[in-house]
Design a protein around this motif. Structure first.
Motif, mmCIF file in Angstrom:
data_model
loop_
_atom_site.group_PDB
_atom_site.id
_atom_site.type_symbol
_atom_site.label_atom_id
_atom_site.label_comp_id
_atom_site.label_asym_id
_atom_site.label_seq_id
_atom_site.Cartn_x
_atom_site.Cartn_y
_atom_site.Cartn_z
ATOM 1 N N SER A 80 0.833 -1.203 0.000
ATOM 2 C CA SER A 80 0.000 0.000 0.000
ATOM 3 C C SER A 80 0.872 1.258 0.000
ATOM 4 O O SER A 80 0.546 2.258 -0.652
ATOM 5 N N TYR A 81 1.989 1.200 0.719
ATOM 6 C CA TYR A 81 2.924 2.329 0.781
ATOM 7 C C TYR A 81 3.518 2.595 -0.602
ATOM 8 O O TYR A 81 3.591 3.742 -1.047
ATOM 9 N N ALA A 82 3.913 1.528 -1.284
ATOM 10 C CA ALA A 82 4.439 1.686 -2.646
ATOM 11 C C ALA A 82 3.361 2.237 -3.576
ATOM 12 O O ALA A 82 3.627 3.117 -4.406
ATOM 13 N N ALA A 83 2.137 1.742 -3.426
ATOM 14 C CA ALA A 83 1.022 2.217 -4.258
ATOM 15 C C ALA A 83 0.741 3.697 -3.997
ATOM 16 O O ALA A 83 0.406 4.451 -4.922
ATOM 17 N N PHE A 84 0.893 4.123 -2.736
ATOM 18 C CA PHE A 84 0.690 5.533 -2.392
ATOM 19 C C PHE A 84 1.645 6.413 -3.193
ATOM 20 O O PHE A 84 1.248 7.428 -3.765
ATOM 21 N N TRP A 85 2.927 6.012 -3.238
ATOM 22 C CA TRP A 85 3.901 6.835 -3.941
ATOM 23 C C TRP A 85 3.723 6.775 -5.456
ATOM 24 O O TRP A 85 4.008 7.746 -6.164
ATOM 25 N N LYS A 86 3.205 5.665 -5.962
ATOM 26 C CA LYS A 86 2.868 5.605 -7.388
ATOM 27 C C LYS A 86 1.760 6.617 -7.694
ATOM 28 O O LYS A 86 1.809 7.321 -8.710
ATOM 29 N N ALA A 87 0.779 6.691 -6.815
ATOM 30 C CA ALA A 87 -0.308 7.652 -6.992
ATOM 31 C C ALA A 87 0.209 9.084 -6.904
ATOM 32 O O ALA A 87 -0.236 9.971 -7.646
ATOM 33 N N GLN A 88 1.189 9.310 -6.013
ATOM 34 C CA GLN A 88 1.774 10.643 -5.890
ATOM 35 C C GLN A 88 2.533 11.020 -7.155
ATOM 36 O O GLN A 88 2.568 12.185 -7.552
ATOM 37 N N LYS A 89 3.125 10.041 -7.809
ATOM 38 C CA LYS A 89 3.820 10.326 -9.071
ATOM 39 C C LYS A 89 2.818 10.732 -10.144
ATOM 40 O O LYS A 89 3.063 11.651 -10.926
ATOM 41 N N GLU A 90 1.682 10.032 -10.172
ATOM 42 C CA GLU A 90 0.637 10.379 -11.144
ATOM 43 C C GLU A 90 0.114 11.792 -10.912
ATOM 44 O O GLU A 90 -0.284 12.484 -11.850
ATOM 45 N N LYS A 91 0.146 12.256 -9.659
ATOM 46 C CA LYS A 91 -0.299 13.615 -9.335
ATOM 47 C C LYS A 91 0.789 14.657 -9.606
ATOM 48 O O LYS A 91 0.549 15.853 -9.481
ATOM 49 N N GLY A 92 1.999 14.181 -9.920
ATOM 50 C CA GLY A 92 3.094 15.100 -10.184
ATOM 51 C C GLY A 92 3.905 15.466 -8.960
ATOM 52 O O GLY A 92 4.801 16.307 -9.022
ATOM 53 N N VAL A 93 3.612 14.838 -7.801
ATOM 54 C CA VAL A 93 4.372 15.121 -6.573
ATOM 55 C C VAL A 93 5.768 14.506 -6.647
ATOM 56 O O VAL A 93 6.757 15.112 -6.244
ATOM 57 N N VAL A 94 5.846 13.283 -7.176
ATOM 58 C CA VAL A 94 7.133 12.610 -7.369
ATOM 59 C C VAL A 94 7.643 12.967 -8.762
ATOM 60 O O VAL A 94 6.924 12.783 -9.754
ATOM 61 N N PRO A 95 8.870 13.485 -8.870
ATOM 62 C CA PRO A 95 9.404 13.902 -10.170
ATOM 63 C C PRO A 95 9.466 12.751 -11.174
ATOM 64 O O PRO A 95 9.562 11.579 -10.777
ATOM 65 N N LEU A 103 11.037 2.400 -1.046
ATOM 66 C CA LEU A 103 12.051 1.543 -0.429
ATOM 67 C C LEU A 103 13.085 2.378 0.316
ATOM 68 O O LEU A 103 13.485 2.038 1.435
ATOM 69 N N ALA A 104 13.514 3.479 -0.286
ATOM 70 C CA ALA A 104 14.509 4.346 0.353
ATOM 71 C C ALA A 104 13.976 4.919 1.663
ATOM 72 O O ALA A 104 14.672 4.920 2.690
ATOM 73 N N LEU A 105 12.723 5.373 1.650
ATOM 74 C CA LEU A 105 12.149 5.932 2.873
ATOM 75 C C LEU A 105 11.960 4.862 3.944
ATOM 76 O O LEU A 105 12.148 5.122 5.134
ATOM 77 N N THR A 106 11.601 3.658 3.503
ATOM 78 C CA THR A 106 11.466 2.560 4.460
ATOM 79 C C THR A 106 12.813 2.275 5.130
ATOM 80 O O THR A 106 12.893 2.084 6.349
ATOM 81 N N ALA A 107 13.875 2.283 4.322
ATOM 82 C CA ALA A 107 15.217 2.054 4.875
ATOM 83 C C ALA A 107 15.617 3.172 5.836
ATOM 84 O O ALA A 107 16.106 2.924 6.940
#
Length: 200
Positions: free
Chosen positions: A125-140, A150-154
């Motif tokens: 779900s955490y990975a899916a959240f960031w995929k959704a953020q990329k679709e919104k343009g939040v993730v470059p 994965l990086a944030l989890t580490a």
């Protein structure tokens, strides 16, 4: 009613003793005999409530999730603060579980994820959240959302698991509130530098 309350109290004592046993010794090292002794019950009574060690561990993990403070499940309004929030959750609420997970990862088991379907689903779900953020343009565009997750989890678990290395590098215990404040600020600044960089 008294019998029901006694049964609930007994199960609660078993789960508390089992949590300590599993989190201190790992799945392989945990012993039902020790759990029974620390819970103040006979070993046979544990098998009355749980089929075996694996089912008992699943119950411990489920109970741990439902007994967490309400603020743990609150997602920050802005993605820049998610890493800081996750580190706070991991260091203040889930530190024992994080260490247990690391212990389990090092043990060779045929089905290492089978005991923690809830945790597996949470990470997906955490990975899916960031995929959704990329679709919104939040993730470059040049940042892969799965790798960011994965990086944030580490980054939000490493200081907890490797407290000795944290102390050697920073001179602070990972449980030190001052270190936790500094690390939280660093995580937010890192998130800001990645998530707000100009699209190329």
């Amino acid at each position: 009613m008294g019998e029901i309350r006694n049964a609930e109290r007994t199960q609660k004592n078993i789960l508390e003793a089992a949590r300590k046993e599993f989190f201190d010794k790992g799945f392989k090292g945990a012993r039902i005999e020790s759990i029974a002794e620390n819970a103040g019950v006979k070993k046979q009574l544990i098998y009355h409530y749980f089929k075996g060690k694996a089912e008992l561990l699943e119950a411990v993990l489920a109970d741990s999730t439902t007994s967490e403070p309400e603020w743990v499940s609150r997602i920050p309004d802005h993605p820049l603060h998610i890493a800081e929030h996750r580190f706070k959750v991991n260091s203040q609420v889930r530190a024992d579980f994080i260490k247990f997970s690391a212990w389990e990862a090092l043990e060779s088991r045929e089905n290492p994820a089978s005991w923690n379907k809830g945790g597996e689903a949470a990470l997906q779900s955490y990975a899916a959240f960031w995929k959704a953020q990329k679709e919104k343009g939040v993730v470059p565009p040049d940042v892969e959302p799965e790798l960011w997750a994965l990086a944030l989890t580490a980054l939000t678990t490493y200081p907890i698991i490797f407290g000795n290395i944290t102390q050697i590098i920073t001179g602070c215990e990972s449980t030190d509130p001052e270190f936790q404040s500094r690390w939280s600020t660093f995580l937010t600044r890192l998130s800001e530098s990645i998530l707000t960089k100009k699209n190329e």
